[in-house]
Design a protein around this motif. Sequence first.
Motif, PDB file in Angstrom:
ATOM      1  N   GLU A  30      26.144   8.288  -7.903  1.00  0.00           N
ATOM      2  CA  GLU A  30      24.765   7.983  -8.292  1.00  0.00           C
ATOM      3  C   GLU A  30      24.393   6.509  -8.135  1.00  0.00           C
ATOM      4  N   HIS A  31      25.371   5.615  -8.256  1.00  0.00           N
ATOM      5  CA  HIS A  31      25.060   4.181  -8.269  1.00  0.00           C
ATOM      6  C   HIS A  31      25.490   3.441  -7.009  1.00  0.00           C
ATOM      7  N   ALA A  32      26.042   4.128  -6.033  1.00  0.00           N
ATOM      8  CA  ALA A  32      26.425   3.480  -4.778  1.00  0.00           C
ATOM      9  C   ALA A  32      25.172   2.895  -4.122  1.00  0.00           C
ATOM     10  N   PRO A  33      25.262   1.656  -3.623  1.00  0.00           N
ATOM     11  CA  PRO A  33      24.083   1.025  -3.023  1.00  0.00           C
ATOM     12  C   PRO A  33      23.781   1.517  -1.608  1.00  0.00           C
ATOM     13  N   VAL A  34      24.658   2.341  -1.045  1.00  0.00           N
ATOM     14  CA  VAL A  34      24.443   2.910   0.286  1.00  0.00           C
ATOM     15  C   VAL A  34      24.151   4.390   0.160  1.00  0.00           C
ATOM     16  N   GLU A  35      23.591   4.944   1.221  1.00  0.00           N
ATOM     17  CA  GLU A  35      23.309   6.374   1.231  1.00  0.00           C
ATOM     18  C   GLU A  35      24.607   7.177   1.183  1.00  0.00           C
ATOM     19  N   VAL A  36      24.612   8.235   0.400  1.00  0.00           N
ATOM     20  CA  VAL A  36      25.725   9.188   0.375  1.00  0.00           C
ATOM     21  C   VAL A  36      25.107  10.587   0.395  1.00  0.00           C
ATOM     22  N   HIS A  37      25.490  11.384   1.400  1.00  0.00           N
ATOM     23  CA  HIS A  37      24.992  12.758   1.528  1.00  0.00           C
ATOM     24  C   HIS A  37      26.182  13.694   1.627  1.00  0.00           C
ATOM     25  N   LEU A  38      26.076  14.842   1.008  1.00  0.00           N
ATOM     26  CA  LEU A  38      27.074  15.901   1.125  1.00  0.00           C
ATOM     27  C   LEU A  38      26.395  17.075   1.818  1.00  0.00           C
ATOM     28  N   TRP A  39      26.964  17.472   2.962  1.00  0.00           N
ATOM     29  CA  TRP A  39      26.386  18.528   3.793  1.00  0.00           C
ATOM     30  C   TRP A  39      27.382  19.674   3.950  1.00  0.00           C
ATOM     31  N   ARG A  40      26.866  20.899   4.074  1.00  0.00           N
ATOM     32  CA  ARG A  40      27.676  22.076   4.388  1.00  0.00           C
ATOM     33  C   ARG A  40      27.278  22.550   5.780  1.00  0.00           C
ATOM     34  N   VAL A  41      28.260  22.707   6.666  1.00  0.00           N
ATOM     35  CA  VAL A  41      27.940  23.139   8.030  1.00  0.00           C
ATOM     36  C   VAL A  41      27.622  24.633   8.049  1.00  0.00           C
ATOM     37  N   VAL A  42      26.761  25.013   8.976  1.00  0.00           N
ATOM     38  CA  VAL A  42      26.387  26.406   9.204  1.00  0.00           C
ATOM     39  C   VAL A  42      26.836  26.745  10.617  1.00  0.00           C
ATOM     40  N   ARG A  43      27.656  27.776  10.719  1.00  0.00           N
ATOM     41  CA  ARG A  43      28.216  28.177  12.009  1.00  0.00           C
ATOM     42  C   ARG A  43      27.627  29.518  12.465  1.00  0.00           C
ATOM     43  N   ASP A  44      27.629  29.710  13.776  1.00  0.00           N
ATOM     44  CA  ASP A  44      27.201  31.001  14.314  1.00  0.00           C
ATOM     45  C   ASP A  44      28.379  31.977  14.301  1.00  0.00           C
ATOM     46  N   THR A 131      28.249   8.597   4.515  1.00  0.00           N
ATOM     47  CA  THR A 131      27.801   7.446   3.748  1.00  0.00           C
ATOM     48  C   THR A 131      27.531   6.309   4.710  1.00  0.00           C
ATOM     49  N   GLY A 132      26.485   5.571   4.449  1.00  0.00           N
ATOM     50  CA  GLY A 132      26.150   4.470   5.340  1.00  0.00           C
ATOM     51  C   GLY A 132      24.749   3.973   5.110  1.00  0.00           C
ATOM     52  N   PHE A 133      24.193   3.355   6.163  1.00  0.00           N
ATOM     53  CA  PHE A 133      22.888   2.724   5.999  1.00  0.00           C
ATOM     54  C   PHE A 133      22.210   2.520   7.345  1.00  0.00           C
ATOM     55  N   ASP A 134      20.950   2.173   7.279  1.00  0.00           N
ATOM     56  CA  ASP A 134      20.109   1.889   8.435  1.00  0.00           C
ATOM     57  C   ASP A 134      20.409   0.465   8.910  1.00  0.00           C
ATOM     58  N   VAL A 135      20.788   0.309  10.175  1.00  0.00           N
ATOM     59  CA  VAL A 135      21.077  -1.017  10.739  1.00  0.00           C
ATOM     60  C   VAL A 135      20.056  -1.401  11.804  1.00  0.00           C
ATOM     61  N   THR A 136      18.883  -0.780  11.769  1.00  0.00           N
ATOM     62  CA  THR A 136      17.854  -1.024  12.771  1.00  0.00           C
ATOM     63  C   THR A 136      17.485  -2.497  12.864  1.00  0.00           C
TER      64      THR A 136
END
Length: 146
Positions: A30-44, A131-136
């Motif tokens: 909750e407090h990490a200053p960078v983005e953290v996403h948890l994703w579940r893959v969907v397979r065919d 996890t990471g960030f925008d480096v644009t």
Amino acid sequence: MPLPPDAVADPVVPEAQRASSALLYRSLFEHAPVEVHLWRVVRDAQGSIRTWILVDANPAALAAWSRRREDVLGRSVDEICPGAGAVETFLPVIRKIMASGRPTQWEAPFAGTGQTLRMVSIPVEDCFVSTGFDVTSERQRQRELE
């Protein structure tokens, strides 16, 4: 002392210690200053990855997306970023990460949003954490100096 993540589900570890560890890991998330996403893959039916569904995202990610948690949880990446071509852009990276079974650092332009993202993605069973960030801005400054 915090427990390693695999101890959170270990029946030998006392319940109070598991709860404390889970709280510590949730606080970090909750407090990490960078983005953290948890994703579940969907397979065919053949086992190929087709998309990925958001399981959780921390406040930094939600702020970057200008979205609320309840509006994005359970949605595919293309539903979260409609018209941006997220699956088309990142599918090769996600397939590589899931096939390797190892944490992978990557950077890629995302034309759909005009961003360049620097991420570390970690596969865990049928999910991955990114996890990471925008480096644009950083990349634009580099181009200006060249």
